[in-house]
Design a protein around this motif. Structure first.
Motif, PDB file in Angstrom:
ATOM      1  N   GLU A 286       2.175  -3.417 -12.956  1.00 32.95           N
ATOM      2  CA  GLU A 286       3.039  -2.927 -14.028  1.00 32.95           C
ATOM      3  C   GLU A 286       4.406  -2.483 -13.530  1.00 32.95           C
ATOM      4  O   GLU A 286       5.356  -2.368 -14.323  1.00 32.95           O
ATOM      5  N   PHE A 287       4.546  -2.254 -12.227  1.00 34.97           N
ATOM      6  CA  PHE A 287       5.827  -1.794 -11.704  1.00 34.97           C
ATOM      7  C   PHE A 287       6.720  -2.937 -11.217  1.00 34.97           C
ATOM      8  O   PHE A 287       7.891  -2.697 -10.897  1.00 34.97           O
TER       9      PHE A 287
ATOM     10  N   GLU B 253       3.747   9.108 -14.420  1.00 34.07           N
ATOM     11  CA  GLU B 253       3.863   8.527 -15.756  1.00 34.07           C
ATOM     12  C   GLU B 253       2.637   8.835 -16.603  1.00 34.07           C
ATOM     13  O   GLU B 253       2.742   8.943 -17.827  1.00 34.07           O
TER      14      GLU B 253
ATOM     15  N   GLU C 110      -2.159  -3.931  -6.726  1.00 31.59           N
ATOM     16  CA  GLU C 110      -2.815  -2.844  -7.437  1.00 31.59           C
ATOM     17  C   GLU C 110      -1.982  -2.253  -8.563  1.00 31.59           C
ATOM     18  O   GLU C 110      -2.523  -1.588  -9.435  1.00 31.59           O
ATOM     19  N   HIS C 111      -0.686  -2.449  -8.532  1.00 32.93           N
ATOM     20  CA  HIS C 111       0.178  -1.877  -9.567  1.00 32.93           C
ATOM     21  C   HIS C 111       1.140  -2.932 -10.113  1.00 32.93           C
ATOM     22  O   HIS C 111       2.359  -2.815  -9.965  1.00 32.93           O
TER      23      HIS C 111
ATOM     24  N   GLU D 256       2.411   6.206 -10.727  1.00 34.33           N
ATOM     25  CA  GLU D 256       1.312   6.127 -11.694  1.00 34.33           C
ATOM     26  C   GLU D 256       0.911   7.518 -12.189  1.00 34.33           C
ATOM     27  O   GLU D 256       0.746   7.744 -13.400  1.00 34.33           O
TER      28      GLU D 256
ATOM     29  N   PHE E  85       3.705   4.113  -5.259  1.00 34.75           N
ATOM     30  CA  PHE E  85       3.220   3.544  -6.521  1.00 34.75           C
ATOM     31  C   PHE E  85       2.101   4.390  -7.131  1.00 34.75           C
ATOM     32  O   PHE E  85       1.992   4.487  -8.349  1.00 34.75           O
ATOM     33  N   LYS E  86       1.310   5.014  -6.295  1.00 35.41           N
ATOM     34  CA  LYS E  86       0.328   5.967  -6.815  1.00 35.41           C
ATOM     35  C   LYS E  86       1.040   7.181  -7.395  1.00 35.41           C
ATOM     36  O   LYS E  86       0.648   7.714  -8.451  1.00 35.41           O
TER      37      LYS E  86
ATOM     38  N   LYS F 155       5.996  -8.129  -6.745  1.00 35.85           N
ATOM     39  CA  LYS F 155       4.656  -8.178  -7.317  1.00 35.85           C
ATOM     40  C   LYS F 155       3.691  -7.405  -6.434  1.00 35.85           C
ATOM     41  O   LYS F 155       3.720  -7.515  -5.214  1.00 35.85           O
ATOM     42  N   LEU F 156       2.826  -6.617  -7.084  1.00 36.46           N
ATOM     43  CA  LEU F 156       1.895  -5.769  -6.360  1.00 36.46           C
ATOM     44  C   LEU F 156       0.470  -6.087  -6.774  1.00 36.46           C
ATOM     45  O   LEU F 156       0.196  -6.370  -7.947  1.00 36.46           O
TER      46      LEU F 156
ATOM     47  N   GLU G 218       0.809  -1.217   0.000  1.00 36.85           N
ATOM     48  CA  GLU G 218       0.000   0.000   0.000  1.00 36.85           C
ATOM     49  C   GLU G 218       0.846   1.273   0.000  1.00 36.85           C
ATOM     50  O   GLU G 218       0.353   2.351   0.356  1.00 36.85           O
TER      51      GLU G 218
END
Length: 441
Positions: free
Chosen positions: A383-384, A359, A380-381, A356, A352-353, A377-378, A348
């Motif tokens: 892709e990162f 980008e 909610e995200h 996001e 990462f927000k 590995k996340l 959390e």
């Protein structure tokens, strides 16, 4: 295995007792350490065979718990890790330390609790004590777990004992260990409470018995709501004081000198971790069942959730004022992606927000975190995942540096060499470092 509560308490006191801990993460593994240090047998259960193998080799995967501690646990002969759920039959008590996240609709996701309880129920034996430690809404232990455990015919309070004792771990805080933090315990009946209190009393400094499982569940969620609301308050004060040209960090530090009636909380780029961003929503969800609107809690959630966007707007304005350019094609370096200082936990994390949002506006993003060599590995995200931390050698090549996590072992003097630093943690000012342009966000 006897269901006689007196006999179970006697066996705990004699250290003739085996405790299985399910979930060997930031809560479960320190719990195992405390158990073995107190002379109790501990069986660590985790679905990840790689973690199990590493622990049985005497090595840790948590930066907050060193290899030497795991090696010492193994050397006592009291600790073994396993992925074999049938080994739960060997335990006298089973402690559940599993995640309780939110789903895509920001509602409680009890799938880990439910699935783990089913696993325990398949191995349940008379006389066992079952304790949930995961943070959740009041009623989970009795309404969700108990029916699953009793489906096979054994009854709580007669054949086995059910309790709730919320975890109070603070990863990275060297001042408070598992055994030194008071333990709240609520049971399904007096016998369950007595047995659970005896167990925790064998390895923690103080046990705090409460009236029921529901009360214990409410204690934990109240602690986290308290933090979330107060963090929201200082986040809002920060915005107000900033518009007045007042440094909120100076205000809080000065206010904290009052010896009564004030407790310091600090603003930041958003909430992170496995508790504070999530637990208040468990209570708001449960409150709706009783036709209560939790407006105060929900407002705090709105303020805290909005902080990453406010940080990005502050960064964009600073970039324009300093370099005369926008975020598109700007090179932005984030310092820290862990949710708090001096840990490798990214759950959390507001970082990462922030990535996001940056980008989405065309920025080229990078990060430096001495505790997170690569993003895991996340939920909610995704892709990162796999992105790697980079060094600070080329600090001058970035249009802006955004401080997200104030780890102690970052080379802050090097960070201060950047042309623009946007600091959400007051990290540079606290170290008396003055970059060319410093913006507090």
């Amino acid at each position: 295995m006897s269901a006689d509560p007196d006999r179970l308490v006697e066996r705990i006191q004699a250290r003739d007792f085996t405790v299985a801990v399910i979930g060997l993460g930031y809560v479960g593994l320190p719990l195992v350490r405390a158990l073995t240090q107190a002379g109790l047998r501990a069986l660590g259960v985790d679905i990840d065979p790689a973690k199990v193998a590493q622990l049985n080799q005497g090595r840790s995967y948590l930066n907050t718990l060193p290899d030497a501690d795991v090696a010492a646990m193994r050397a006592t002969g009291l600790f073994e890790a396993t992925s074999d759920a049938t080994r739960l039959r060997d335990a006298d008590a089973v402690l559940l330390c599993v995640p309780t996240p939110l789903d895509a609709h920001r509602e409680p996701d009890l799938s880990y609790v439910v699935d783990t309880t089913r696993t325990v129920a398949a191995q349940l034996k008379p006389g066992q004590l079952i304790v949930l430690e995961s943070t959740t809404y009041p009623g989970t232990t009795r309404d969700v777990m108990q029916p699953i455990l009793e489906a096979g015919g054994l009854k709580s309070g007669r054949d086995f004992y059910l309790a709730y004792s919320p975890e109070r771990e603070d990863p990275g805080n060297a001042d408070y260990s598992t055994s030194g933090i008071p333990k709240v315990v609520g049971g399904d009946g007096e016998d369950a409470l007595r047995i659970a209190a005896a167990l925790y009393g064998a390895f923690v400094a103080r046990v705090v018995p409460v009236a029921s499982c529901e009360t214990a569940e409410a204690v934990k969620i109240t602690e986290n709501v308290f933090r979330a609301v107060n963090i929201a308050l200082v986040n809002e004060l920060k915005l107000v004081f900033d518009s007045m040209g007042i440094d909120v960090w100076d205000v809080i530090d000065a206010a904290a000198t009052k010896p009564f009636g004030f407790m310091p909380f600090y603003p930041g780029p958003g909430l992170g971790g496995h508790c504070i961003p999530i637990d208040p929503f468990y209570l708001t969800w449960k409150a709706r069942e009783f036709d209560h609107a939790t407006r105060f809690i929900e407002l705090a959630g709105e303020i805290n959730t909005a902080m990453p966007r406010r940080v990005i707007e502050k960064l964009a304005l600073a970039l324009d004022a300093t370099h005369g350019k926008g975020l598109r094609n700007a090179r932005i370096l984030l310092i820290g992606v862990a949710y708090k200082k001096n840990v490798d936990d990214t759950r959390e994390s507001p970082a990462f927000k922030l990535l996001e949002l940056l980008e989405a506006r065309g920025a080229n993003t990078f990060f430096h975190d001495p505790y997170v060599p690569a993003i895991p590995k996340l939920r909610e995200h995704p892709e990162f995942a796999g992105r790697k931390s980079i060094g600070l050698d080329a600090i001058g090549s970035y249009d802006a540096v955004l401080v997200v996590t104030d780890h102690d072992n970052v080379d802050w003097a090097r960070v201060a060499q950047a042309s623009l630093v946007v600091d959400t943690r007051n990290a540079l000012a606290r170290r008396a470092l003055k970059p060319k342009t410093l913006v507090k966000a």
